[in-house]
Design an enzyme around this catalytic site. Structure first.
Site, short mmCIF file in Angstrom:
data_model
loop_
_atom_site.label_atom_id
_atom_site.label_comp_id
_atom_site.label_asym_id
_atom_site.label_seq_id
_atom_site.Cartn_x
_atom_site.Cartn_y
_atom_site.Cartn_z
CE1 TYR A 140 -3.63 10.24 -5.97
CE2 TYR A 140 -2.30 11.37 -4.33
CZ TYR A 140 -2.41 10.75 -5.56
OH TYR A 140 -1.31 10.64 -6.36
CB SER A 162 1.53 10.14 -3.62
OG SER A 162 1.52 11.53 -3.38
#
Length: 253
Positions: free
Chosen positions: A147, A137
């Protein structure tokens, strides 16, 4: 024909990888936690493209599930040519307020499981050749709770592995999309339009997958789809971390 194994294949980017690879004539091994959507997708791809599609139901947050998928990857009698590590989920950004059990599962599926499955894939790909795509990401380039930290690890590990195993004919690519129209946010309880993200920042899943496959074929270690996200990644190298961290609190990548 080549065979591709895709985790998290029943929805989102995993499903899009399956559709595009089947359209190119690849046989597939699709992995997901539940059988229903997985079997439906497999039937559609067999009918539409005449490819062989195998399914494997496994929860990759469990050691047993990860080991079963790793064992299939390591089967030299039925080799995997392309492995797409896409399985994952998101958590609220406030680490201290999250369940530590959820955080451990989150760490396992984004770090431990990709490591286990890459290890299994390299055992059969080295010398024979193959491609590994790790769906990371743009969040991996900024500070954004666990994350972001998990995706930073995945990007760094992919970069190293791509250089390390190039001489063995294996490429490893970290695909780093920004906000992408999938079911990712809905599974976090955010209905479409409620993610707090400007419309300009959204990407189409088909475009993300198409660019990721192209960059993997070129042997690139990192693939950042779209010019606007390439520019954002470039800015993260010069802007203060405190600024990028504040901006990153909007929505979820």
């Amino acid at each position: 024909m080549p065979t591709a194994l895709i985790t998290g294949a029943s929805a989102g980017l995993g499903e899009e990888f399956a559709r595009q690879l089947a359209a190119r004539g690849a046989d597939l091994l699709l992995v997901a936690r539940t059988a229903g959507a997985l079997d439906t997708l497999a039937d559609q791809l067999r009918d539409a493209h005449g490819v062989a599609v195998e399914t494997l139901v496994a929860d990759l947050t469990s050691e047993d599930g990860a080991n079963r998928v790793a064992a299939r990857i390591a089967d030299s009698q039925h080799p995997i040519d392309l492995r797409v590590n896409n399985a994952g989920f998101g958590l609220p950004l406030h680490f201290a307020d999250n369940s530590i059990e959820d955080e451990v599962r989150h760490l396992r599926i984004h770090v431990e499981t990709p490591m286990r499955l890459m290890h299994a894939a390299l055992g059969t790909m080295r010398g024979r050749g193959g491609r590994i795509i790790n769906v990371a990401s743009v969040a991996g380039f900024i500070s954004r709770s666990t994350y972001s930290a998990c995706k930073q690890w995945l990007i760094g590990f992919s970069r190293w592995a791509n250089a390390e195993y190039a001489s063995d004919g294996v490429t490893v690519t970290a695909l780093c999309p920004g906000f992408t129209h999938t079911t990712f946010h809905e599974r976090m309880g955010l209905a479409p339009g409620e993610e707090g993200v400007p419309s300009l920042m959204w990407l189409d899943a088909a475009d993300v997958v198409r660019e990721g496959l192209r960059d993997a074929a070129r042997g690139r270690a990192v693939s950042v789809p779209s010019l606007r996200y390439k520019a954002i990644v470039a800015l993260t190298t010069v802007l203060p971390a405190s600024l990028t961290s504040r901006v990153a609190r909007r929505g979820r990548v």
